[in-house]
Design a protein around this motif. Structure first.
Motif, PDB file in Angstrom:
ATOM      1  N   GLY A   5      15.744   5.080   0.587  1.00  0.00           N
ATOM      2  CA  GLY A   5      15.592   3.700   0.102  1.00  0.00           C
ATOM      3  C   GLY A   5      15.535   3.619  -1.413  1.00  0.00           C
ATOM      4  N   LEU A   6      16.251   4.523  -2.096  1.00  0.00           N
ATOM      5  CA  LEU A   6      16.228   4.616  -3.570  1.00  0.00           C
ATOM      6  C   LEU A   6      14.815   4.911  -4.095  1.00  0.00           C
ATOM      7  N   GLY A   7      13.976   5.449  -3.187  1.00  0.00           N
ATOM      8  CA  GLY A   7      12.567   5.667  -3.506  1.00  0.00           C
ATOM      9  C   GLY A   7      12.318   6.509  -4.738  1.00  0.00           C
ATOM     10  N   ASN A   8      13.149   7.558  -4.965  1.00  0.00           N
ATOM     11  CA  ASN A   8      12.882   8.410  -6.140  1.00  0.00           C
ATOM     12  C   ASN A   8      13.105   7.645  -7.440  1.00  0.00           C
ATOM     13  N   ARG A   9      14.045   6.702  -7.398  1.00  0.00           N
ATOM     14  CA  ARG A   9      14.268   5.887  -8.596  1.00  0.00           C
ATOM     15  C   ARG A   9      13.070   4.971  -8.830  1.00  0.00           C
ATOM     16  N   PHE A  10      12.562   4.388  -7.751  1.00  0.00           N
ATOM     17  CA  PHE A  10      11.420   3.481  -7.889  1.00  0.00           C
ATOM     18  C   PHE A  10      10.166   4.258  -8.284  1.00  0.00           C
ATOM     19  N   LEU A  11      10.021   5.458  -7.719  1.00  0.00           N
ATOM     20  CA  LEU A  11       8.861   6.288  -8.074  1.00  0.00           C
ATOM     21  C   LEU A  11       8.890   6.642  -9.551  1.00  0.00           C
ATOM     22  N   ASP A  12      10.093   6.815 -10.076  1.00  0.00           N
ATOM     23  CA  ASP A  12      10.241   7.153 -11.486  1.00  0.00           C
ATOM     24  C   ASP A  12       9.668   6.056 -12.388  1.00  0.00           C
ATOM     25  N   ASP A  13       9.710   4.808 -11.907  1.00  0.00           N
ATOM     26  CA  ASP A  13       9.159   3.696 -12.689  1.00  0.00           C
ATOM     27  C   ASP A  13       7.652   3.830 -12.883  1.00  0.00           C
ATOM     28  N   LEU A  14       7.022   4.657 -12.039  1.00  0.00           N
ATOM     29  CA  LEU A  14       5.558   4.785 -12.094  1.00  0.00           C
ATOM     30  C   LEU A  14       5.088   5.783 -13.145  1.00  0.00           C
ATOM     31  N   ARG A  15       6.042   6.505 -13.743  1.00  0.00           N
ATOM     32  CA  ARG A  15       5.672   7.623 -14.619  1.00  0.00           C
ATOM     33  C   ARG A  15       4.690   7.240 -15.721  1.00  0.00           C
ATOM     34  N   HIS A  16       4.846   6.051 -16.278  1.00  0.00           N
ATOM     35  CA  HIS A  16       4.014   5.666 -17.430  1.00  0.00           C
ATOM     36  C   HIS A  16       2.766   4.895 -17.037  1.00  0.00           C
ATOM     37  N   ALA A  17       2.564   4.711 -15.743  1.00  0.00           N
ATOM     38  CA  ALA A  17       1.406   3.914 -15.304  1.00  0.00           C
ATOM     39  C   ALA A  17       0.106   4.693 -15.497  1.00  0.00           C
ATOM     40  N   ASP A  18      -0.940   3.982 -15.918  1.00  0.00           N
ATOM     41  CA  ASP A  18      -2.273   4.585 -16.064  1.00  0.00           C
ATOM     42  C   ASP A  18      -3.040   4.516 -14.747  1.00  0.00           C
ATOM     43  N   ALA A  19      -2.713   3.530 -13.929  1.00  0.00           N
ATOM     44  CA  ALA A  19      -3.395   3.380 -12.642  1.00  0.00           C
ATOM     45  C   ALA A  19      -2.437   2.686 -11.688  1.00  0.00           C
ATOM     46  N   LEU A  20      -2.649   2.938 -10.409  1.00  0.00           N
ATOM     47  CA  LEU A  20      -1.822   2.301  -9.383  1.00  0.00           C
ATOM     48  C   LEU A  20      -2.716   1.448  -8.488  1.00  0.00           C
ATOM     49  N   ILE A  21      -2.212   0.301  -8.092  1.00  0.00           N
ATOM     50  CA  ILE A  21      -2.897  -0.499  -7.075  1.00  0.00           C
ATOM     51  C   ILE A  21      -1.983  -0.521  -5.859  1.00  0.00           C
ATOM     52  N   HIS A  22      -2.512  -0.047  -4.737  1.00  0.00           N
ATOM     53  CA  HIS A  22      -1.714  -0.051  -3.512  1.00  0.00           C
ATOM     54  C   HIS A  22      -1.963  -1.365  -2.773  1.00  0.00           C
ATOM     55  N   VAL A  23      -0.918  -2.160  -2.661  1.00  0.00           N
ATOM     56  CA  VAL A  23      -1.015  -3.438  -1.937  1.00  0.00           C
ATOM     57  C   VAL A  23      -0.652  -3.169  -0.472  1.00  0.00           C
ATOM     58  N   VAL A  24      -1.635  -3.371   0.409  1.00  0.00           N
ATOM     59  CA  VAL A  24      -1.449  -3.065   1.835  1.00  0.00           C
ATOM     60  C   VAL A  24      -1.409  -4.365   2.642  1.00  0.00           C
ATOM     61  N   ASP A  25      -0.398  -4.492   3.477  1.00  0.00           N
ATOM     62  CA  ASP A  25      -0.330  -5.633   4.402  1.00  0.00           C
ATOM     63  C   ASP A  25      -1.161  -5.261   5.633  1.00  0.00           C
ATOM     64  N   VAL A  26      -2.346  -5.866   5.739  1.00  0.00           N
ATOM     65  CA  VAL A  26      -3.246  -5.491   6.835  1.00  0.00           C
ATOM     66  C   VAL A  26      -3.047  -6.368   8.078  1.00  0.00           C
ATOM     67  N   SER A  27      -2.030  -7.228   8.050  1.00  0.00           N
ATOM     68  CA  SER A  27      -1.839  -8.138   9.192  1.00  0.00           C
ATOM     69  C   SER A  27      -1.315  -7.402  10.425  1.00  0.00           C
ATOM     70  N   GLY A  28      -0.731  -6.211  10.219  1.00  0.00           N
ATOM     71  CA  GLY A  28      -0.174  -5.458  11.345  1.00  0.00           C
ATOM     72  C   GLY A  28       1.143  -6.025  11.849  1.00  0.00           C
ATOM     73  N   THR A  29       1.767  -6.901  11.056  1.00  0.00           N
ATOM     74  CA  THR A  29       3.012  -7.539  11.516  1.00  0.00           C
ATOM     75  C   THR A  29       4.254  -7.021  10.803  1.00  0.00           C
ATOM     76  N   THR A  30       4.085  -5.975   9.958  1.00  0.00           N
ATOM     77  CA  THR A  30       5.263  -5.338   9.350  1.00  0.00           C
ATOM     78  C   THR A  30       5.129  -3.828   9.507  1.00  0.00           C
ATOM     79  N   ASP A  31       6.254  -3.188   9.841  1.00  0.00           N
ATOM     80  CA  ASP A  31       6.223  -1.731  10.023  1.00  0.00           C
ATOM     81  C   ASP A  31       6.302  -1.015   8.669  1.00  0.00           C
ATOM     82  N   ALA A  32       6.444   0.318   8.695  1.00  0.00           N
ATOM     83  CA  ALA A  32       6.424   1.112   7.456  1.00  0.00           C
ATOM     84  C   ALA A  32       7.563   0.753   6.509  1.00  0.00           C
ATOM     85  N   GLU A  33       8.628   0.132   7.045  1.00  0.00           N
ATOM     86  CA  GLU A  33       9.749  -0.238   6.172  1.00  0.00           C
ATOM     87  C   GLU A  33       9.738  -1.724   5.858  1.00  0.00           C
ATOM     88  N   GLY A  34       8.665  -2.393   6.256  1.00  0.00           N
ATOM     89  CA  GLY A  34       8.533  -3.816   5.934  1.00  0.00           C
ATOM     90  C   GLY A  34       9.209  -4.731   6.937  1.00  0.00           C
TER      91      GLY A  34
END
Ligand SMILES: Nc1nc2c(ncn2[C@@H]2O[C@H](COP(=O)(O)OP(=O)(O)OP(=O)(O)O)[C@@H](O)[C@H]2O)c(=O)[nH]1
Ligand SMILES: [Mg+2]
Length: 139
Positions: free
Chosen positions: A77-106
């Motif tokens: 899913g072009l994930g390595n390119r998107f992960l590369d955008d994180l290189r300069h981040a000081d902190a990450l916030i993981h936004v989790v959909d807790v509704s249980g209505t979307t699978d791992a690919e959204g």
């Protein structure tokens, strides 16, 4: 002067990253004056950011990273390119959909366990960093 902290929002597709970013950037939270010898509102003279009549503003940069899927560190899913955008981040916030209505690919589903997302996304980031280190580390 150091640059402003950069905080990246990460998560699977459609987990609510952009919605979170939009709501955070409209934030109007206030610093409540404290009881004590001098009200906090008077003592509020920050070295960093500004304090305006009890409202403390600290500049940060927020980065809305495209949705990550399991296998992202290997390029899924072009994930390595998107992960590369994180290189300069000081902190990450993981936004989790807790509704249980979307699978791992959204994609729409029912009864999905959101705790699974916390595990695999963390693992994708760790494996991506490990992969980068091993690639550059000439032994
Ligand atoms: N029910 C509900 N829907 C939400 C909530 N937050 C976001 N949504 C909806 O979920 C969908 C995806 O939200 P986005 O904020 O675009 O998600 P995203 O993580 O930025 O998605 P990508 O950029 O595609 O990875 C949109 O249709 C939102 O309206 C929420 O708290 N509750
Ligand atoms: Mg988005």
């Amino acid at each position: 002067m150091p640059r402003d902290p950069l905080i990246a929002l990460v998560g699977k597709p459609s987990s609510g990253k952009s919605t979170t970013l939009n709501s955070l950037t409209d934030a109007t939270s206030k610093v409540v004056p404290n009881v004590g010898d001098k009200p906090l509102v008077e003592r509020c003279k920050p070295n960093y950011g500004v304090c305006n009549n009890g409202t403390r503003s600290v500049p940060i940069e927020l980065l809305d990273v495209a949705g990550l899927v399991p296998g992202a560190h290997m390029g899924k899913g072009l994930g390595n390119r998107f992960l590369d955008d994180l290189r300069h981040a000081d902190a990450l916030i993981h936004v989790v959909d807790v509704s249980g209505t979307t699978d791992a690919e959204g994609k729409a589903t029912r009864g999905y366990d959101p705790s699974v997302d916390i595990e695999w996304l963390r693992s994708e980031i760790v494996r991506w960093i490990q992969g980068n280190l091993m690639e550059k580390w000439c032994v």
